[in-house]
Design a protein around this motif. Structure first.
Motif, short mmCIF file in Angstrom:
data_model
loop_
_atom_site.label_atom_id
_atom_site.label_comp_id
_atom_site.label_asym_id
_atom_site.label_seq_id
_atom_site.Cartn_x
_atom_site.Cartn_y
_atom_site.Cartn_z
N LEU A 168 14.39 1.44 -1.61
CA LEU A 168 15.62 1.01 -2.18
C LEU A 168 16.35 -0.18 -1.55
O LEU A 168 17.08 -0.69 -2.36
CB LEU A 168 16.56 2.29 -1.52
N LEU A 169 15.91 -0.54 -0.38
CA LEU A 169 16.46 -1.72 0.15
C LEU A 169 15.98 -2.88 -0.29
O LEU A 169 16.75 -3.79 -1.05
CB LEU A 169 16.35 -1.89 1.58
N CYS A 170 14.81 -2.83 -0.95
CA CYS A 170 14.37 -3.71 -1.76
C CYS A 170 15.06 -3.93 -3.16
O CYS A 170 15.28 -5.29 -3.51
CB CYS A 170 12.79 -3.66 -2.02
N PRO B 157 0.91 -1.17 -0.12
CA PRO B 157 -0.01 0.08 -0.08
C PRO B 157 0.78 1.24 0.15
O PRO B 157 0.48 2.23 -0.73
CB PRO B 157 -0.67 -0.07 1.31
N MET B 158 2.00 1.58 0.81
CA MET B 158 2.77 2.45 0.83
C MET B 158 4.06 1.97 1.42
O MET B 158 4.38 1.88 2.42
CB MET B 158 2.23 3.52 1.87
N THR B 159 4.96 2.09 0.23
CA THR B 159 6.39 1.69 0.74
C THR B 159 7.34 3.07 0.75
O THR B 159 7.36 3.70 -0.37
CB THR B 159 7.06 1.02 -0.53
N ASP C 283 10.68 -4.00 -6.36
CA ASP C 283 9.64 -3.05 -5.65
C ASP C 283 8.69 -3.93 -5.09
O ASP C 283 8.09 -4.97 -5.85
CB ASP C 283 9.05 -1.82 -6.40
N PRO C 284 8.08 -3.85 -3.84
CA PRO C 284 6.91 -4.66 -3.66
C PRO C 284 5.72 -4.53 -4.39
O PRO C 284 5.35 -3.51 -4.81
CB PRO C 284 6.47 -3.99 -1.83
N SER C 285 5.32 -5.72 -4.80
CA SER C 285 4.16 -5.71 -5.77
C SER C 285 3.59 -7.21 -5.74
O SER C 285 4.23 -8.19 -5.34
CB SER C 285 4.88 -5.65 -7.08
#
Length: 311
Positions: free
Chosen positions: A22-24, A14-16, A250-252
């Motif tokens: 950057l860490l991901c 929802p909100m990264t 990215d979270p996805s």
């Protein structure tokens, strides 16, 4: 591990915050580098072994599938929904020669599609991809996913075409060099192999507006040999790896579905390349829309991987 993976990916999406994103990306880049190094070493060893070229290529593709699947599994911020069942891949292999169409919106597409290829299917159907010749020139990795994997090259004349760069409307090719690749493709089809390619001709820069027109030339062999055509719809790749980003991770939520788009006998047996391009684009747009709806609706964890409920 995978229950934690699903929880993390859901909570991060929802909100990264920028530092976490950057860490991901750094972690994803590190795991991607390891996978590519291992693949490069493995395919070079395979091509030195006293085995047939076809077997060496099959093993190279299978190795890529295993390594990229492991890469995704150690990136818990990327949630994977795979609706393609083993039975679907078996049906595809049984009707070979065949073609697999993929939509293309991000560099992540290649890794997602390859990761979800069952090695058994690769060895049975001898699946090979069609790629821009510029990709096969990438340092170290290019040879592994190009020549070592038996991939077929497209020699675009426009610099960067088919690679998300250059003039997206210029699909002209070097005909002299392309003729040899076309002959190789036809020989592969006659040996009952499977071809996987992106019929849009390059990376779609506006996926929210739908699929780009399918290139009619891509369907010449399908019309000539009446080959069944399947669609491997990919969803969420631009969220995992934005098109203009140097690295993804990215979270996805990403997803893949596999469906047969054409059947034999008719309409394929009597269709022209233009007929097939139009029909397949319409069918694959519907497939992609269904997959997007499914990806937004949720999935269950099954067998150590995130798999959507099959209808």
């Amino acid at each position: 591990l995978f229950n934690v993976s699903l929880h993390l990916s859901t909570s991060l999406q929802p909100m990264t915050p920028a530092p976490l994103r950057l860490l991901c990306r750094v972690w994803f880049g590190a795991t991607l580098a390891v996978a590519c190094l291992l693949l490069g070493a493995a395919t070079r060893v395979l091509h030195l072994l006293p085995i047939s070229l076809e077997l060496s290529e099959d093993l190279s593709v299978s190795t890529a599938a295993v390594l990229f699947r492991l890469m995704l599994r150690v990136n818990p911020q990327i949630r994977v929904i795979n609706t393609a069942r083993e039975a679907d891949w078996d049906r595809l292999a049984a009707c070979s020669p065949a073609m697999i169409l993929m939509n293309h919106t991000s560099f992540f597409d290649f890794f997602l599609f390859t990761a979800l290829l069952p090695p058994r299917f690769v060895r049975r159907a001898h699946v090979r991809t069609v790629m821009s010749a510029s990709i096969a020139q990438l340092p170290f990795l290019g040879r592994s996913i190009g020549d070592h994997a038996g991939s077929f090259k497209v020699y675009f004349q426009a610099k960067g075409a088919g690679f998300g760069k250059g003039d997206a409307s210029d699909f002209s090719v070097d005909r002299a060099r392309q003729e040899a690749e076309t002959a190789r493709m036809e020989a592969h089809i006659k040996r009952r192999g499977v071809l996987a390619f992106c019929p849009e001709g390059g990376m779609n820069k506006t996926p929210s507006e739908g699929l780009n027109p399918f290139r009619r030339g891509s369907f010449a062999q399908a019309a000539k040999y009446s080959t069944p055509i399947w669609g491997a719809a990919l969803h969420g790749s631009t969220a995992a790896w934005p098109r203009d980003a140097l690295l993804g991770g990215d979270p996805s939520t990403v997803a893949l579905s596999l469906e047969q788009l054409t059947l034999l006998p008719p309409p394929v047996a009597t269709a022209t390349a233009a007929d097939l391009a139009e029909a397949c684009q319409e069918a694959m747009q519907r497939q992609g829309d269904r997959l997007a709806t499914l990806a937004r609706g949720g999935a269950r964890t099954e067998g150590g991987a995130t798999r959507a409920r099959a209808s």
